[in-house]
Scaffold this motif. Structure first.
Motif, PDB file in Angstrom:
ATOM      1  N   ASP A 156      38.146  19.578  20.449  1.00 48.31           N
ATOM      2  CA  ASP A 156      39.575  19.543  20.781  1.00 48.31           C
ATOM      3  C   ASP A 156      39.931  20.583  21.831  1.00 48.31           C
ATOM      4  OD1 ASP A 156      42.354  18.620  20.192  1.00 48.31           O
ATOM      5  OD2 ASP A 156      42.571  20.722  19.589  1.00 48.31           O
ATOM      6  N   GLN A 157      39.213  21.709  21.856  1.00 44.87           N
ATOM      7  CA  GLN A 157      39.495  22.791  22.796  1.00 44.87           C
ATOM      8  C   GLN A 157      38.735  22.659  24.119  1.00 44.87           C
ATOM      9  OE1 GLN A 157      41.866  25.185  22.133  1.00 44.87           O
ATOM     10  NE2 GLN A 157      42.232  23.844  20.368  1.00 44.87           N
ATOM     11  N   ALA A 158      37.838  21.678  24.216  1.00 39.06           N
ATOM     12  CA  ALA A 158      36.977  21.552  25.408  1.00 39.06           C
ATOM     13  C   ALA A 158      37.509  20.475  26.356  1.00 39.06           C
ATOM     14  CB  ALA A 158      35.551  21.219  24.987  1.00 39.06           C
ATOM     15  N   ASP A 159      37.168  20.637  27.627  1.00 41.55           N
ATOM     16  CA  ASP A 159      37.454  19.593  28.614  1.00 41.55           C
ATOM     17  C   ASP A 159      36.318  18.569  28.659  1.00 41.55           C
ATOM     18  OD1 ASP A 159      39.822  20.917  29.499  1.00 41.55           O
ATOM     19  OD2 ASP A 159      38.602  22.249  30.725  1.00 41.55           O
ATOM     20  N   VAL A 160      35.087  19.082  28.512  1.00 44.86           N
ATOM     21  CA  VAL A 160      33.894  18.247  28.603  1.00 44.86           C
ATOM     22  C   VAL A 160      32.981  18.577  27.430  1.00 44.86           C
ATOM     23  CG1 VAL A 160      31.795  17.790  29.948  1.00 44.86           C
ATOM     24  CG2 VAL A 160      33.985  18.052  31.117  1.00 44.86           C
ATOM     25  N   ILE A 161      32.388  17.548  26.847  1.00 42.97           N
ATOM     26  CA  ILE A 161      31.403  17.732  25.778  1.00 42.97           C
ATOM     27  C   ILE A 161      30.053  17.258  26.284  1.00 42.97           C
ATOM     28  CG2 ILE A 161      30.689  17.081  23.452  1.00 42.97           C
ATOM     29  CD1 ILE A 161      34.328  16.692  24.407  1.00 42.97           C
ATOM     30  N   ILE A 162      29.036  18.111  26.188  1.00 43.70           N
ATOM     31  CA  ILE A 162      27.675  17.763  26.620  1.00 43.70           C
ATOM     32  C   ILE A 162      26.774  17.706  25.390  1.00 43.70           C
ATOM     33  CG2 ILE A 162      25.634  18.551  27.901  1.00 43.70           C
ATOM     34  CD1 ILE A 162      27.545  19.829  29.931  1.00 43.70           C
ATOM     35  N   THR A 163      25.989  16.636  25.294  1.00 44.22           N
ATOM     36  CA  THR A 163      24.963  16.556  24.253  1.00 44.22           C
ATOM     37  C   THR A 163      23.595  16.595  24.907  1.00 44.22           C
ATOM     38  OG1 THR A 163      25.119  14.129  24.296  1.00 44.22           O
ATOM     39  CG2 THR A 163      26.392  15.284  22.622  1.00 44.22           C
ATOM     40  N   MET A 164      22.709  17.409  24.340  1.00 42.14           N
ATOM     41  CA  MET A 164      21.332  17.521  24.815  1.00 42.14           C
ATOM     42  C   MET A 164      20.449  17.549  23.573  1.00 42.14           C
ATOM     43  SD  MET A 164      19.553  17.561  27.511  1.00 42.14           S
ATOM     44  CE  MET A 164      17.935  17.977  28.165  1.00 42.14           C
ATOM     45  N   LEU A 165      20.116  16.337  23.083  1.00 43.19           N
ATOM     46  CA  LEU A 165      19.487  16.187  21.782  1.00 43.19           C
ATOM     47  C   LEU A 165      18.237  15.314  21.880  1.00 43.19           C
ATOM     48  CD1 LEU A 165      22.858  15.675  19.905  1.00 43.19           C
ATOM     49  CD2 LEU A 165      21.370  17.671  19.705  1.00 43.19           C
ATOM     50  N   PRO A 166      17.382  15.343  20.853  1.00 44.58           N
ATOM     51  CA  PRO A 166      16.091  14.645  20.966  1.00 44.58           C
ATOM     52  C   PRO A 166      16.193  13.137  21.145  1.00 44.58           C
ATOM     53  CG  PRO A 166      16.033  16.266  19.194  1.00 44.58           C
ATOM     54  CD  PRO A 166      17.449  16.171  19.634  1.00 44.58           C
ATOM     55  N   THR A 167      17.102  12.474  20.416  1.00 40.42           N
ATOM     56  CA  THR A 167      17.167  11.011  20.459  1.00 40.42           C
ATOM     57  C   THR A 167      18.617  10.549  20.415  1.00 40.42           C
ATOM     58  OG1 THR A 167      17.164  10.662  18.059  1.00 40.42           O
ATOM     59  CG2 THR A 167      15.008  10.934  19.121  1.00 40.42           C
ATOM     60  N   SER A 168      18.814   9.265  20.694  1.00 30.23           N
ATOM     61  CA  SER A 168      20.159   8.681  20.619  1.00 30.23           C
ATOM     62  C   SER A 168      20.701   8.695  19.198  1.00 30.23           C
ATOM     63  CB  SER A 168      20.129   7.247  21.155  1.00 30.23           C
ATOM     64  OG  SER A 168      19.899   7.241  22.550  1.00 30.23           O
ATOM     65  N   THR A 169      19.830   8.647  18.195  1.00 28.95           N
ATOM     66  CA  THR A 169      20.264   8.739  16.809  1.00 28.95           C
ATOM     67  C   THR A 169      20.924  10.093  16.544  1.00 28.95           C
ATOM     68  OG1 THR A 169      18.494   7.258  16.094  1.00 28.95           O
ATOM     69  CG2 THR A 169      19.504   8.641  14.404  1.00 28.95           C
ATOM     70  N   HIS A 170      20.318  11.156  17.080  1.00 30.50           N
ATOM     71  CA  HIS A 170      20.917  12.488  16.946  1.00 30.50           C
ATOM     72  C   HIS A 170      22.260  12.553  17.679  1.00 30.50           C
ATOM     73  CE1 HIS A 170      16.605  13.407  16.184  1.00 30.50           C
ATOM     74  NE2 HIS A 170      17.092  14.286  15.337  1.00 30.50           N
ATOM     75  N   VAL A 171      22.331  11.913  18.844  1.00 34.06           N
ATOM     76  CA  VAL A 171      23.584  11.909  19.617  1.00 34.06           C
ATOM     77  C   VAL A 171      24.682  11.199  18.838  1.00 34.06           C
ATOM     78  CG1 VAL A 171      24.717  11.123  21.729  1.00 34.06           C
ATOM     79  CG2 VAL A 171      22.394  12.052  21.831  1.00 34.06           C
ATOM     80  N   ALA A 172      24.369  10.039  18.270  1.00 34.44           N
ATOM     81  CA  ALA A 172      25.365   9.295  17.497  1.00 34.44           C
ATOM     82  C   ALA A 172      25.882  10.116  16.322  1.00 34.44           C
ATOM     83  CB  ALA A 172      24.760   7.978  17.012  1.00 34.44           C
ATOM     84  N   SER A 173      24.980  10.857  15.667  1.00 42.70           N
ATOM     85  CA  SER A 173      25.385  11.705  14.552  1.00 42.70           C
ATOM     86  C   SER A 173      26.314  12.820  15.022  1.00 42.70           C
ATOM     87  CB  SER A 173      24.140  12.297  13.882  1.00 42.70           C
ATOM     88  OG  SER A 173      24.499  13.165  12.825  1.00 42.70           O
ATOM     89  N   ALA A 174      25.984  13.420  16.176  1.00 44.42           N
ATOM     90  CA  ALA A 174      26.826  14.483  16.722  1.00 44.42           C
ATOM     91  C   ALA A 174      28.196  13.946  17.109  1.00 44.42           C
ATOM     92  CB  ALA A 174      26.147  15.119  17.928  1.00 44.42           C
TER      93      ALA A 174
END
Length: 297
Positions: free
Chosen positions: A60-78
């Motif tokens: 909520d406080q960010a302008d941009v959110i970056i994900t750098m995770l091992p797999t798309s499954t981890h990204v979906a969870s995040a």
């Protein structure tokens, strides 16, 4: 619309740590989060920024959110954890080497919230992440890419706009497919040459002065294979995942890819032989086992 100033960075592993550090060095306000207990706290103590304990509140406080995770499954969870903090005009950049179809599904799910998703996987490994010289392969809406370009420029010197959402991840998987193919054929050549009586290190020098030169001959054979260190920093498990993504793209586009399938199967066989947690350069051990000999420095 104002330029991004605050960033939530999710996933500060081998690659994410130096990438987030580059953003702090470029003057962005960065909050970090990682699934490994204590890692975000350690990052803040050593590099700066703030720890994001609550993903939704930090989003909520960010302008941009970056994900750098091992797999798309981890990204979906995040993203599920972020969702309550996402709002209109937020941009989520998935810099993981993910699956294009999975990223497109995440984008479709977030679209009703007014959130834009981009994919921007990277190449260059930890050394170029540290120096901010990554090659970034970006996919998604041009206007959104324009807005986040200063963010990407803080981490990479070359930004290739590949096409629509998912195209950057497809390109990254195909890049790693080419890299794996070059590695495998090069190791076989060294084994053949060694049995003929040619020093593998000398062979590597000749290849690097000839048309057989590739990234593996330049940056992997002497450094990680002939040295027997096998510690380049990129895992075999991740390599197999990327090759599997490349083949998913091949199937989706109806392209026959027999050599690509062979590269993936050999890599998966090495994964099964050696067990989890191996460096991708340990793939050479499978070729050695099949040949019945080991390369010597």
């Amino acid at each position: 619309m104002s330029a991004p100033k605050t960033i939530l960075f999710v996933g500060i592993g081998n690659m994410g740590w130096p990438m987030a550090a580059r953003l702090i060095g470029a003057g962005f306000a960065v909050a970090v989060n990682d699934a490994v207990a204590g890692r975000a706290t350690d990052f803040v103590a050593k590099v700066g920024g703030v720890e994001a304990g609550d993903l939704a509140a930090a989003a909520d406080q960010a302008d941009v959110i970056i994900t750098m995770l091992p797999t798309s499954t981890h990204v979906a969870s995040a993203v599920a954890g972020l969702r309550d903090g996402l709002r209109k005009d937020h941009i989520v950049i998935d810099m993981s080497s993910g699956a294009p179809a999975a990223t497109q599904a995440i984008a479709a799910d977030l679209a009703p919230l007014g959130v834009t998703v981009l994919d921007a996987p990277v190449s260059g490994g930890v050394p170029r992440a540290v120096t901010g010289e990554l090659a970034i392969m970006a996919g998604g809406e041009p206007a959104a890419l324009d807005r986040v370009e200063p963010v990407l420029r803080a981490m990479g010197t070359t930004i290739h706009r590949i096409g629509g959402l998912g195209s950057g991840q497809a390109m990254k998987a195909l890049n790693n497919l080419v890299s794996a193919g070059g590695f495998l054929i090069g190791i076989e050549a060294l084994l053949i040459g060694q049995q003929f009586g040619i020093d593998p290190a000398l062979m590597t020098d000749v290849l690097n002065a000839s048309t057989g030169m590739n990234n593996s001959t330049q940056k992997k054979f002497k450094q990680f294979v002939l040295s027997r260190k096998f510690d380049s920093g990129f895992g075999l498990d991740l390599m197999v995942k990327d090759l599997s993504i490349a083949l998913e793209v091949a199937r989706a586009t109806g392209v026959a890819a027999p050599f690509s399938n062979l590269c993936r199967e050999l890599s998966a066989s090495a994964q099964g032989l050696l067990g989890p947690g191996q460096d991708h350069t340990a793939l050479a051990k499978l070729s050695e086992a099949l040949a019945g000999i080991a390369l010597k420095a």
